[in-house]
Scaffold this motif. Structure first.
Motif, PDB file in Angstrom:
ATOM      1  N   LEU A 167       0.825  -1.203   0.000  1.00  0.00           N
ATOM      2  CA  LEU A 167       0.000   0.000   0.000  1.00  0.00           C
ATOM      3  C   LEU A 167       0.863   1.259   0.000  1.00  0.00           C
ATOM      4  N   ARG A 168       1.956   1.221   0.753  1.00  0.00           N
ATOM      5  CA  ARG A 168       2.848   2.389   0.779  1.00  0.00           C
ATOM      6  C   ARG A 168       3.416   2.674  -0.607  1.00  0.00           C
ATOM      7  N   LYS A 169       3.701   1.636  -1.368  1.00  0.00           N
ATOM      8  CA  LYS A 169       4.211   1.829  -2.722  1.00  0.00           C
ATOM      9  C   LYS A 169       3.175   2.553  -3.578  1.00  0.00           C
ATOM     10  N   ILE A 170       1.928   2.127  -3.474  1.00  0.00           N
ATOM     11  CA  ILE A 170       0.840   2.785  -4.213  1.00  0.00           C
ATOM     12  C   ILE A 170       0.698   4.241  -3.764  1.00  0.00           C
ATOM     13  N   CYS A 171       0.729   4.449  -2.452  1.00  0.00           N
ATOM     14  CA  CYS A 171       0.529   5.797  -1.904  1.00  0.00           C
ATOM     15  C   CYS A 171       1.645   6.745  -2.315  1.00  0.00           C
ATOM     16  N   ARG A 172       2.875   6.252  -2.325  1.00  0.00           N
ATOM     17  CA  ARG A 172       3.993   7.108  -2.752  1.00  0.00           C
ATOM     18  C   ARG A 172       3.856   7.495  -4.223  1.00  0.00           C
ATOM     19  N   GLU A 173       3.407   6.555  -5.043  1.00  0.00           N
ATOM     20  CA  GLU A 173       3.213   6.854  -6.459  1.00  0.00           C
ATOM     21  C   GLU A 173       2.117   7.909  -6.654  1.00  0.00           C
ATOM     22  N   ALA A 181      -4.741   8.221 -12.962  1.00  0.00           N
ATOM     23  CA  ALA A 181      -6.074   7.618 -13.053  1.00  0.00           C
ATOM     24  C   ALA A 181      -6.014   6.099 -12.927  1.00  0.00           C
ATOM     25  N   ARG A 182      -4.855   5.562 -12.556  1.00  0.00           N
ATOM     26  CA  ARG A 182      -4.707   4.113 -12.438  1.00  0.00           C
ATOM     27  C   ARG A 182      -5.664   3.570 -11.379  1.00  0.00           C
ATOM     28  N   THR A 183      -6.401   2.539 -11.720  1.00  0.00           N
ATOM     29  CA  THR A 183      -7.402   1.975 -10.822  1.00  0.00           C
ATOM     30  C   THR A 183      -6.758   1.039  -9.810  1.00  0.00           C
ATOM     31  N   LEU A 184      -7.529   0.708  -8.782  1.00  0.00           N
ATOM     32  CA  LEU A 184      -7.024  -0.228  -7.787  1.00  0.00           C
ATOM     33  C   LEU A 184      -6.774  -1.589  -8.422  1.00  0.00           C
ATOM     34  N   SER A 185      -7.607  -1.947  -9.384  1.00  0.00           N
ATOM     35  CA  SER A 185      -7.419  -3.215 -10.096  1.00  0.00           C
ATOM     36  C   SER A 185      -6.084  -3.231 -10.827  1.00  0.00           C
ATOM     37  N   GLN A 204      -8.754  -1.189   6.305  1.00  0.00           N
ATOM     38  CA  GLN A 204      -8.258  -1.565   7.629  1.00  0.00           C
ATOM     39  C   GLN A 204      -7.200  -0.598   8.144  1.00  0.00           C
ATOM     40  N   GLN A 205      -6.285  -0.190   7.265  1.00  0.00           N
ATOM     41  CA  GLN A 205      -5.116   0.555   7.718  1.00  0.00           C
ATOM     42  C   GLN A 205      -5.264   2.068   7.637  1.00  0.00           C
ATOM     43  N   THR A 206      -6.229   2.553   6.879  1.00  0.00           N
ATOM     44  CA  THR A 206      -6.400   4.009   6.779  1.00  0.00           C
ATOM     45  C   THR A 206      -7.786   4.470   7.216  1.00  0.00           C
ATOM     46  N   GLY A 207      -8.722   3.532   7.320  1.00  0.00           N
ATOM     47  CA  GLY A 207     -10.089   3.928   7.642  1.00  0.00           C
ATOM     48  C   GLY A 207     -10.836   4.491   6.454  1.00  0.00           C
ATOM     49  N   LEU A 208     -10.206   4.468   5.280  1.00  0.00           N
ATOM     50  CA  LEU A 208     -10.793   5.012   4.060  1.00  0.00           C
ATOM     51  C   LEU A 208     -10.724   3.971   2.944  1.00  0.00           C
ATOM     52  N   SER A 209     -11.681   4.029   2.047  1.00  0.00           N
ATOM     53  CA  SER A 209     -11.579   3.217   0.840  1.00  0.00           C
ATOM     54  C   SER A 209     -10.475   3.793  -0.032  1.00  0.00           C
ATOM     55  N   PHE A 210     -10.024   3.021  -1.011  1.00  0.00           N
ATOM     56  CA  PHE A 210      -8.998   3.524  -1.932  1.00  0.00           C
ATOM     57  C   PHE A 210      -9.473   4.802  -2.627  1.00  0.00           C
ATOM     58  N   ARG A 211     -10.712   4.806  -3.082  1.00  0.00           N
ATOM     59  CA  ARG A 211     -11.258   5.967  -3.783  1.00  0.00           C
ATOM     60  C   ARG A 211     -11.278   7.202  -2.885  1.00  0.00           C
ATOM     61  N   ALA A 212     -11.734   7.022  -1.633  1.00  0.00           N
ATOM     62  CA  ALA A 212     -11.791   8.151  -0.704  1.00  0.00           C
ATOM     63  C   ALA A 212     -10.390   8.622  -0.332  1.00  0.00           C
ATOM     64  N   TRP A 213      -9.454   7.676  -0.152  1.00  0.00           N
ATOM     65  CA  TRP A 213      -8.075   8.044   0.192  1.00  0.00           C
ATOM     66  C   TRP A 213      -7.452   8.859  -0.936  1.00  0.00           C
ATOM     67  N   ARG A 214      -7.621   8.399  -2.168  1.00  0.00           N
ATOM     68  CA  ARG A 214      -7.049   9.117  -3.306  1.00  0.00           C
ATOM     69  C   ARG A 214      -7.670  10.504  -3.445  1.00  0.00           C
ATOM     70  N   CYS A 239      -4.551  17.788 -10.511  1.00  0.00           N
ATOM     71  CA  CYS A 239      -4.896  16.828  -9.456  1.00  0.00           C
ATOM     72  C   CYS A 239      -5.821  15.717  -9.945  1.00  0.00           C
ATOM     73  N   GLY A 240      -6.006  15.635 -11.271  1.00  0.00           N
ATOM     74  CA  GLY A 240      -6.710  14.488 -11.822  1.00  0.00           C
ATOM     75  C   GLY A 240      -8.199  14.636 -12.014  1.00  0.00           C
ATOM     76  N   TYR A 241      -8.724  15.867 -11.971  1.00  0.00           N
ATOM     77  CA  TYR A 241     -10.162  16.067 -12.152  1.00  0.00           C
ATOM     78  C   TYR A 241     -10.464  16.519 -13.575  1.00  0.00           C
TER      79      TYR A 241
END
Length: 267
Positions: A167-173, A181-185, A204-214, A239-241
């Motif tokens: 997850l940290r690797k994804i978050c750093r990227e 726009a890379r999806t969780l899949s 579990q580790q952030t309290g947020l879904s991937f979408r909400a965290w991003r 910022c990707g919008y």
């Protein structure tokens, strides 16, 4: 896209290490050590209140990133390992506080709103001598300052940081490229793990879904650009919008206000 800076020097580290106890319950002279961004991970036996007069500062811990734009601050409890970074043009007014001097000095790091009264109290205190007169007028102002610090309202400008290495690797990227726009899949396929597993771990580790965290990451990434005066349209794209309406809706969801309402006109 981001221009994080620190003010650290060997002299700063030596000064911090030499400061075993605070000369008074509150320490934060205009030209003192608290007003520098120490990007090296460190801890100290007193609490820290890091306030952005202008610009944006960031406090980094093992479990989260805390972003303080103008008129916001980060409260760091005593003993908490942390690093402080600032973005270009940021001016810091920070305080070191004896934990015994303030209620609720413990707990976790948090971002708070600096009210107009608290702002003026910090401004006045920053001109006091390091060993201010505790028994006189200066001591009375410090008592009010401590009361206002304890009552500062919280702001939701923290980004939980996961412990799992994948997850940290994804978050750093995403931190480096908030417009991704890379999806969780797609992340899951690259890491040879199931999307379901990543989704469960994020929650579990952030309290947020991937979408909400991003989404929260993107809004926090927008703050330094907005504060530097970039056009809202350009910030939204960076910022990707895909649309202004989507960006404004996301901004309101995270901060409670629109981009135009968030940053103060008169500091």
């Amino acid at each position: 896209m981001k221009h994080r800076q620190t003010d650290i020097s060997s002299a700063d580290i030596q000064e911090l290490q030499a400061l075993r106890t605070l000369p008074r319950p509150v320490y934060g002279h205009l030209h003192g050590l608290p007003n520098r961004a120490i990007g090296q991970r460190h801890r100290h036996p007193w609490a820290q209140f890091s306030y952005a007069v202008r610009g944006v500062l960031e406090v980094i811990t093992d479990s989260a990133r805390y972003m303080a734009p103008p008129l916001h601050a980060v409260w760091v409890p005593a003993g908490a390992p942390h690093a402080v970074q600032r973005f270009e043009g940021t001016e810091i007014r920070s305080l070191y506080v004896d934990p015994a001097a303030i209620a609720d000095a413990g707990g976790e790091c948090r971002v708070v709103t600096v009210t107009p009264l608290l702002r003026e109290l910090i401004r006045g205190f920053s001109e006091y001598p390091v060993e201010y007169d505790e028994a006189g007028e200066q001591g009375r102002l410090v008592a009010v300052l401590l009361d206002q610090l304890a009552r500062a309202p919280q702001a939701g400008l923290a980004l939980p940081w996961p412990g799992d290495a994948r997850l940290r690797k994804i978050c750093r990227e995403l931190e480096a490229h908030p417009d991704s726009a890379r999806t969780l899949s797609e992340h899951a396929a690259r890491l040879s793990v199931s999307e379901k597993t990543l989704s469960r771990l994020f929650l579990q580790q952030t309290g947020l879904s991937f979408r909400a965290w991003r989404q929260r990451l993107r809004i926090l990434a927008a703050l330094p650009m907005l504060e530097r005066g970039h056009r809202v349209t350009d910030v939204a794209v960076a910022c990707g919008y895909d649309s202004m309406s989507a960006f404004i809706a996301a901004f309101r969801w995270v901060t409670g206000v629109t981009p135009g309402e968030f940053l103060p006109r008169d500091q």
